[in-house]
Design an enzyme around this catalytic site. Sequence first.
Site, short mmCIF file in Angstrom:
data_model
loop_
_atom_site.label_atom_id
_atom_site.label_comp_id
_atom_site.label_asym_id
_atom_site.label_seq_id
_atom_site.Cartn_x
_atom_site.Cartn_y
_atom_site.Cartn_z
N GLN A 556 31.19 40.83 32.93
CA GLN A 556 31.78 42.02 33.53
C GLN A 556 32.08 41.81 35.02
O GLN A 556 33.06 42.33 35.54
CB GLN A 556 30.83 43.22 33.39
CG GLN A 556 30.60 43.65 31.95
CD GLN A 556 29.56 44.74 31.85
OE1 GLN A 556 29.35 45.50 32.80
NE2 GLN A 556 28.90 44.83 30.71
N CYS A 557 31.25 41.05 35.71
CA CYS A 557 31.46 40.78 37.13
C CYS A 557 32.38 39.58 37.31
O CYS A 557 32.48 38.71 36.43
CB CYS A 557 30.12 40.50 37.83
SG CYS A 557 28.96 41.88 37.76
N THR A 558 33.05 39.56 38.44
CA THR A 558 33.91 38.42 38.76
C THR A 558 33.03 37.32 39.33
O THR A 558 32.77 37.26 40.53
CB THR A 558 34.99 38.82 39.78
OG1 THR A 558 35.69 39.97 39.30
CG2 THR A 558 35.97 37.69 40.01
#
Length: 695
Positions: A556-558
């Site tokens: 979900q996070c970059t």
Amino acid sequence: MASESIVVFAQFQSAVDEGFWHRLSSLKLNKLGIDDSPIPITGFYAPCSHPQVSNHLTLLAESFPSESNEQSSTAATSGGNRNRCPVPGILYNTNTIESFHALDKKSLLKAEAKKIWDDIHTGKAVEDSAVLSRFLLISFADLKKWTFHYWFAFPALVLDPPATLVDLRRASQYFSLEEAKSVSAACNEWRNSSLTADVPFFLVCIDPNSLATVKHIKDWETCQSDGNKLLFGFYDPCHLPNNPGWPLRNFLALISVRWNLKSVRFLCYRENRGFADLGLSLVGEALITVPQGRAAKTGNGLGWRGHQCLPNAVGWEQNKGRQVSRCISLAKSMDPTRLAISAADLNLKLMRWRALPSLNLNALSSMNCLLLGAGTLGCQVARMLMAWGVRKITLVDNGRVSMSNPLRQSLYTLDDCLNGGEYKATAAVKSLGRIFPAVDAEGVVMAIPMPGHPVPSQEEDNVLEDCRRLHDLVDSHDAVFLLTDTRESRWLPTLLCANTNKITITAALGFDSFLVMRHGAGPFSSNDERQRLGCYFCSDVVAPIDSTANRTLDQQCTVTRPGLAPIASALAVELLVGILHHPQGIFADGELANSSNSGSSEQPLGVLPHQIRGSLSQFSQMTLVGHSSNSCTACSSTVVSEYRERGMEFIIQAINHPTYLEDLTGLTELMKSASSFKLDWDNDDDADDDDCIEI
């Protein structure tokens, strides 16, 4: 005065207005570059107008040639201004402080003195007497520190032997009451006429009836009548009661050479509140002699008056009694915003001196850039744009600054994370303003509608409003950067940019790889038969869908290597600069690095690629070209036409039903054709054909 004494002249004093230095700085950065050729300038002075203060020779912003007069050898002057008598000068501005100190000041002074000497002998000084006071200025402008080193010289021909003074008194003591009244009236008339107000040397002729007239010095012969008093007058900037001003020095040389006079009666004309003041003005008599021995040496009886015999010259201005240059710093007196603008533009303007003369700063400063995404990429791109001179930036993001952001997202600090976090778009604009006060930045808090993220009916109006707002933003900007962290969030901006033919640049990050690309022109932008460059979606065979569902935290996070975003951001901005400087702009073909037909030798910024793909794991970078697809879900003529016909209804359908885009563009049929494609194995037992595959 009872006995003769050598005439002691009060030297000219200089004054430089701040506007002069600003104009010099602008010329140096924007036009002159490393050209250190001498520049004609104009100084201004007026008669002394105060009993305790001398007037200065002043340089102003208008001392430089006007833009319409830059090809002329003279600076712009405003004729007829009684408070601005123009004096021609020359400026030598060096490129380094070492060059400034190394200037041959003796030779420079001699060269200017020779101009005066030539003007005396050719008669130019009689026609235009202001050339007698010509001056010289040497300077070095340190534009990083806003410090200016300079030194004035007012060349004066040295009479040899020096002129002697046999009389010097206040004019009110020299003239009779009737003469004084008439002289004052004549001088005031001379000064009030637009034709003569700024003519600094003149004749005062008083007839036997005490009637005074003021004439041009070229009329000297007409004043030779018995019984007339004749005085050589000049605008005296000096206030001292016992010293004539500096302009008299060269005036005496002119009088001696031109009319061979040995006794000269002069008027040091001074004023009070704009009117002749004979109590402040001086009248004196000077004797000029030429030794017989020296006259015999020249063979013409003229001594130092001969044209080929250039007298010595003096005139370098003293600084507090010392023969040294002066230095002034404008940094403290300047508005901080103005200083910031000058400093920010300095590097760009220096590029134009040698490295990149064709750099179009106006094209950059006038660009209005839209940044979709104010995260890791958006922060870096915004700063890079400002470094290139872009001043109008709009950031769009609906996220808030979290505790994990400031280390990687360079526009945010810990304070932005407190109390739930400030909106990124708002915090980024504030940060840009602190970095560079002159930036015109705007923050827009909004979400970008995305395919694969269905819209409930009760929220449809809000989503449609966001779509319209995004449409207006794209329409009002010149270039759009797609810097969001999901694939589907780039779809609607790509469609809107293709519809309006906007410069569009995408930057996308993986863990240790990146993609930076420029989108091709829209499908209806040109009748050019060449194939268009592709957009971010042209290589896809499926429509964009929800990429965030059913993902773990790291997905979900970059999650990227920290050095990746600055590299990709810098390349994205460099692509924009390349497009703006390419003659074909958005229609330019994609060029490959190290290709023989890349055209890099023709463009000052080098190749203009279509796609740049890089890998930190390999420390490698490659340029690729991809052409537009007729089945593209974002920029194909089919999709853009559908959007133009159905508008927001089409967008809502594409958001709620991703397969609709695949059906519309023919991707569904393409996938069916691909899945029906079969490989048939040949079951022949012939050993010779064991390795053969028949398709």
